[in-house]
Design a protein around this motif. Structure first.
Motif: not given
Length: 170
Positions: A62-76, A86-95
């Motif tokens: 997915a284009e944005r982080a959201a619970p359930g989105v799969d991400v693969t990071v590849t190093l080198a 596993v979780w997200t937070v989107d509050e006025p002073r905390r994201v």
């Protein structure tokens, strides 16, 4: 695929206390001040831009982080690290958000990235994680592996500070 650890979501409250048998990580970087810095940092974090600008490979479902989105990071271009948000937070002073490791990741655990704005307007990135080696080469790396994780978290702060910096006015 299921997570490779039991304490899914444990970083939500800052990762304290660290689950038994895991190493903890906590890095905090000052990004700047003000609403615009906060907004720019939050956008770069939630759209994977911070990770892409770090020079790591990043593939997401997915284009944005959201619970359930799969991400693969590849190093080198070699080490593949599959994760799931596993979780997200989107509050006025905390994201922010956290991802947990999936089978095939060199570590087992969870890592959270949170941008916050304090009462005085200061904007911070906090990276919190707990992990333990899952692959032979992560175990063989011992303290060097943990040193790499801390360097990676500090690099997140450096890159996000640059991305959040508002353009100069002339």
């Amino acid at each position: 695929m299921s997570f490779t650890y039991e304490d899914v979501g444990a970083t939500r409250d800052g990762g304290v206390p660290c689950p038994p048998g895991f190493h903890s990580l906590h890095e905090r970087t000052r990004l700047g001040e003000g609403e615009e810095v906060f907004r720019r940092a939050a956008e770069a974090l939630t759209t994977w831009r911070m990770h892409r600008e770090m020079g790591v490979g990043i593939t997401t479902s997915a284009e944005r982080a959201a619970p359930g989105v799969d991400v693969t990071v590849t190093l080198a271009g070699i080490v593949r690290a599959p994760c799931r948000v596993v979780w997200t937070v989107d509050e006025p002073r905390r994201v922010g958000w956290a991802y947990g490791t999936l089978p095939g990741h060199p570590e087992s655990g969870e890592e959270a990235f949170v941008v916050s704005r304090t009462g005085d307007g200061t904007v911070w990135l906090t990276v919190t994680a707990f992990s333990r080696p899952a692959k032979w080469y992560a175990r063989a790396g011992g303290p060097a592996t943990r040193g790499f994780q801390h360097a990676y978290a500090r690099r997140c702060g450096v890159v996000l500070r640059r991305l959040a910096d508002p353009p100069a006015e002339f």
